[in-house]
Design a protein around this motif. Structure first.
Motif, PDB file in Angstrom:
ATOM      1  N   GLU A  12       0.822  -1.200   0.000  1.00  0.00           N
ATOM      2  CA  GLU A  12       0.000   0.000   0.000  1.00  0.00           C
ATOM      3  C   GLU A  12       0.862   1.259   0.000  1.00  0.00           C
ATOM      4  O   GLU A  12       0.584   2.227  -0.711  1.00  0.00           O
ATOM      5  N   ALA A  13       1.941   1.238   0.796  1.00  0.00           N
ATOM      6  CA  ALA A  13       2.847   2.386   0.849  1.00  0.00           C
ATOM      7  C   ALA A  13       3.522   2.610  -0.504  1.00  0.00           C
ATOM      8  O   ALA A  13       3.692   3.752  -0.944  1.00  0.00           O
ATOM      9  N   GLU A  14       3.896   1.528  -1.161  1.00  0.00           N
ATOM     10  CA  GLU A  14       4.535   1.639  -2.482  1.00  0.00           C
ATOM     11  C   GLU A  14       3.561   2.231  -3.501  1.00  0.00           C
ATOM     12  O   GLU A  14       3.935   3.075  -4.309  1.00  0.00           O
ATOM     13  N   ILE A  15       2.313   1.806  -3.462  1.00  0.00           N
ATOM     14  CA  ILE A  15       1.303   2.348  -4.386  1.00  0.00           C
ATOM     15  C   ILE A  15       1.111   3.839  -4.124  1.00  0.00           C
ATOM     16  O   ILE A  15       1.052   4.640  -5.058  1.00  0.00           O
ATOM     17  N   LEU A  16       1.020   4.214  -2.862  1.00  0.00           N
ATOM     18  CA  LEU A  16       0.851   5.631  -2.533  1.00  0.00           C
ATOM     19  C   LEU A  16       2.042   6.451  -3.013  1.00  0.00           C
ATOM     20  O   LEU A  16       1.871   7.570  -3.515  1.00  0.00           O
ATOM     21  N   LYS A  17       3.236   5.905  -2.878  1.00  0.00           N
ATOM     22  CA  LYS A  17       4.441   6.607  -3.324  1.00  0.00           C
ATOM     23  C   LYS A  17       4.395   6.832  -4.841  1.00  0.00           C
ATOM     24  O   LYS A  17       4.681   7.919  -5.329  1.00  0.00           O
ATOM     25  N   VAL A  18       4.015   5.799  -5.574  1.00  0.00           N
ATOM     26  CA  VAL A  18       3.955   5.901  -7.032  1.00  0.00           C
ATOM     27  C   VAL A  18       2.859   6.872  -7.459  1.00  0.00           C
ATOM     28  O   VAL A  18       3.047   7.681  -8.369  1.00  0.00           O
ATOM     29  N   LEU A  19       1.715   6.825  -6.788  1.00  0.00           N
ATOM     30  CA  LEU A  19       0.602   7.711  -7.143  1.00  0.00           C
ATOM     31  C   LEU A  19       0.818   9.140  -6.660  1.00  0.00           C
ATOM     32  O   LEU A  19       0.038  10.020  -6.993  1.00  0.00           O
ATOM     33  N   GLY A  20       1.872   9.374  -5.891  1.00  0.00           N
ATOM     34  CA  GLY A  20       2.147  10.704  -5.355  1.00  0.00           C
ATOM     35  C   GLY A  20       2.588  11.711  -6.389  1.00  0.00           C
ATOM     36  O   GLY A  20       2.665  12.901  -6.105  1.00  0.00           O
ATOM     37  N   HIS A  21       2.860  11.284  -7.607  1.00  0.00           N
ATOM     38  CA  HIS A  21       3.243  12.208  -8.677  1.00  0.00           C
ATOM     39  C   HIS A  21       1.989  12.613  -9.450  1.00  0.00           C
ATOM     40  O   HIS A  21       1.203  11.748  -9.851  1.00  0.00           O
ATOM     41  N   PRO A  22       1.791  13.919  -9.687  1.00  0.00           N
ATOM     42  CA  PRO A  22       0.557  14.372 -10.353  1.00  0.00           C
ATOM     43  C   PRO A  22       0.312  13.738 -11.722  1.00  0.00           C
ATOM     44  O   PRO A  22      -0.833  13.416 -12.047  1.00  0.00           O
ATOM     45  N   VAL A  23       1.346  13.538 -12.503  1.00  0.00           N
ATOM     46  CA  VAL A  23       1.154  12.944 -13.832  1.00  0.00           C
ATOM     47  C   VAL A  23       0.675  11.506 -13.711  1.00  0.00           C
ATOM     48  O   VAL A  23      -0.266  11.094 -14.397  1.00  0.00           O
ATOM     49  N   ARG A  24       1.286  10.740 -12.817  1.00  0.00           N
ATOM     50  CA  ARG A  24       0.857   9.344 -12.655  1.00  0.00           C
ATOM     51  C   ARG A  24      -0.555   9.264 -12.085  1.00  0.00           C
ATOM     52  O   ARG A  24      -1.336   8.394 -12.472  1.00  0.00           O
ATOM     53  N   LEU A  25      -0.884  10.167 -11.205  1.00  0.00           N
ATOM     54  CA  LEU A  25      -2.239  10.214 -10.654  1.00  0.00           C
ATOM     55  C   LEU A  25      -3.251  10.503 -11.765  1.00  0.00           C
ATOM     56  O   LEU A  25      -4.301   9.860 -11.854  1.00  0.00           O
TER      57      LEU A  25
END
Length: 97
Positions: A12-25
């Protein structure tokens, strides 16, 4: 939700880290409702193709999206239920007064 010292929150922490970038979100938010190829994604985001491809590669490597080849094009879709729930909860929450 209670504290659970036995629960491992690494994924879950890894997913949140990856989604933390506006473009990826933005990419995940768009891919939740439809599959898209790289060209459509970079046109919608008004970003260079190379930039979008780098973000897609990271999302794919983390198991959040996958690509399906159709002829010469690859169409991407969200395969991570965790990422889908996180992004949907961000945008479906009622606005605060």
């Amino acid at each position: 939700m209670e504290f659970d010292k036995m629960q491992n929150y690494d994924r879950e922490a890894e997913i949140l880290k990856v989604l933390g970038h506006p473009v990826r979100l933005k990419i995940i938010a768009g891919l939740i409702s439809q599959t898209c190829n790289v060209k459509k994604i970079w046109e919608c985001l008004a970003l260079p193709q190379a930039t979008v491809s780098q973000h897609l590669a990271l999302l794919k490597n983390k198991g959040i999206i996958e690509g399906q080849r159709e002829g010469v094009e690859v169409y991407y879709r969200v395969v991570s239920n965790e990422a889908r729930r996180i992004v949907q909860s961000l945008f479906e929450a009622p606005p605060e007064p």
